[in-house]
Write an enzyme that holds these catalytic residues in place. Structure first.
Site, PDB file in Angstrom:
ATOM      1  N   TYR A  73      17.977 -25.483  13.330  1.00 33.17           N
ATOM      2  CA  TYR A  73      18.887 -26.510  13.811  1.00 33.17           C
ATOM      3  C   TYR A  73      18.057 -27.499  14.645  1.00 33.17           C
ATOM      4  CZ  TYR A  73      22.389 -23.611  11.677  1.00 33.17           C
ATOM      5  OH  TYR A  73      23.099 -22.898  10.742  1.00 33.17           O
ATOM      6  N   SER A  74      18.496 -27.895  15.822  1.00 26.13           N
ATOM      7  CA  SER A  74      17.775 -28.967  16.512  1.00 26.13           C
ATOM      8  C   SER A  74      16.453 -28.551  17.133  1.00 26.13           C
ATOM      9  CB  SER A  74      18.672 -29.618  17.566  1.00 26.13           C
ATOM     10  OG  SER A  74      19.649 -30.416  16.938  1.00 26.13           O
ATOM     11  N   VAL A  75      16.117 -27.269  17.123  1.00 24.01           N
ATOM     12  CA  VAL A  75      14.734 -26.886  17.438  1.00 24.01           C
ATOM     13  C   VAL A  75      13.777 -27.631  16.508  1.00 24.01           C
ATOM     14  CG1 VAL A  75      13.100 -24.959  17.179  1.00 24.01           C
ATOM     15  CG2 VAL A  75      15.149 -24.660  18.539  1.00 24.01           C
TER      16      VAL A  75
END
Length: 384
Positions: A73-75
């Site tokens: 995801y936004s990692v």
């Protein structure tokens, strides 16, 4: 208790003696139900000092595997930031150049003066697509970047900031592609994994699909997450536009069909060990690949304050990277990296030499920080 709550509490893996308290914290998260299955890796000055995994993989009760991969995801945004930093380091990208210098088609509808550093710090005013987008459309790179290039901004660029949840990957990714001639996913492998053993991809080869541990979604609680949840559900808000077109939940990238294309804000696939190793490229030690000058440039604060999209708490960004803030403290001063939907976190703190990566299969959609991360980060800090 549900099957998912009957997680094994003994962690597998290694901790250096000084970091034994991190194992205790990791196992506590499994024992009290904060985690179901997770992996954690910490490097210090390029040396692996924590490498843990444990719990269960899914509702079947299968043990969490050592070779587990997670959709970040936004990692993924932090990994995008590392790729961009490599281009800044070589002089291929100038943060103070206008975006149209690399991507001429972008310079329309009032966006001709947007600088690369503004584009890369959520200031461009393009947090949402202005036409309906399906999950399948996200795989159409040319279609997404063409649309964003022609789109009018939601605010005057550079005057405000708002979290570009999915669009940031296309915006920064297209600058990367125009400047280097290669995509973010290709550069990640070429510049950070030349020996091919790094378990990190933006655009996952299908032969690794079986290793991906899917996220177990959860509902926001009535407390701290309620305001953001209401904004996400309220038509006409920027929050709704950003997170509903397409709908951004844990399920969005639980589909194997969404792992192969490059969506550099959201669909990177990693193991914790490799994520922490990637962040070791920005600290002193044998894995350093980005110069200290460039590191200080990309972690220099660009914006801090009210976020037009994440309305619950102020956000603080450098160039792509999130910076230490009350919303996500990391290890405090100097820390930079990115969290991911529901609980993932990866970052570096050059001052301490720490590179940290945590991946979990239990999403907690409330705004951060979450108890389990406080427990882990406190243990790392105590070891230091």
């Amino acid at each position: 208790m549900s099957t998912m709550q009957h997680a094994a509490v003994a962690a597998s893996g290694y901790t250096a003696p000084r970091f034994s308290g991190v194992r205790d914290a990791f196992e506590s998260n499994l024992r009290n139900g904060d985690d179901i299955g997770a992996s954690l890796a910490v490097y210090r000055h390029g040396e692996l000092v924590v490498d843990l995994w444990g719990g269960i993989r899914d509702t079947s009760g299968t043990p969490y595997p050592e070779d587990a991969l997670h959709v970040g995801y936004s990692v993924t945004k932090g990994v995008l930031g590392l790729v961009l930093a490599s281009l800044i380091d070589t002089g291929e990208v100038d943060l103070d150049a206008p975006v149209p210098a690399y991507w001429p088609e972008f310079g329309v509808a009032g966006k001709d003066g947007v600088l690369v550093r503004e584009l890369a710090s959520h200031q461009a005013g393009l947090p949402a697509f202005d036409e309906p987008v399906t999950k399948a459309d996200l795989a159409d790179w040319d279609g997404r970047v063409c649309r964003l290039a022609s789109q009018a901004p939601a605010w005057s660029p550079g005057t405000q900031h708002g979290y570009h949840a999915l669009t940031l990957g296309y915006l920064v990714g297209e600058v990367v592609r125009r400047a280097s001639g290669k995509s973010v996913g290709v550069l990640l492998r070429e510049r950070f994994a030349p020996d091919a053993d790094l378990q990190a991809w933006i655009g996952l080869p299908a032969q690794h699909n079986r290793r991906v541990v899917r996220y177990q979604d959860a509902s926001p609680t009535p407390g701290v997450g309620a305001f953001l949840a209401r904004a996400s559900e309220t038509s006409g808000t920027l929050t709704h536009a950003t997170f509903s077109n397409p709908v951004v939940t844990a399920d969005l990238f639980n589909d194997p069909a969404s792992w192969q294309p490059e969506i550099p804000a959201a669909n990177g696939v990693f193991d914790a060990r490799s994520l922490a190793r990637l962040y070791s490229s920005v600290v002193n030690g044998p894995l350093r690949a980005i110069s200290p000058i460039t590191v200080d440039r990309v972690r220099h604060q660009q914006v801090y304050g009210p976020d037009e999209v994440l309305v619950e708490q102020p956000t603080r960004f450098g160039t792509v990277f999130a910076l230490s803030s009350p919303r996500q403290p990391m290890l405090g001063h100097g820390s930079f990296g990115h969290d991911g939907l529901g609980g993932h976190l990866a970052f570096a703190q050059p001052e301490s030499g720490i590179a940290f990566a945590f991946l979990t299969n239990r999403a907690i959609p409330d705004p951060t920080p979450h108890t389990r991360l406080w427990r882990l980060l406190s243990a790392v800090a105590a070891a230091l």
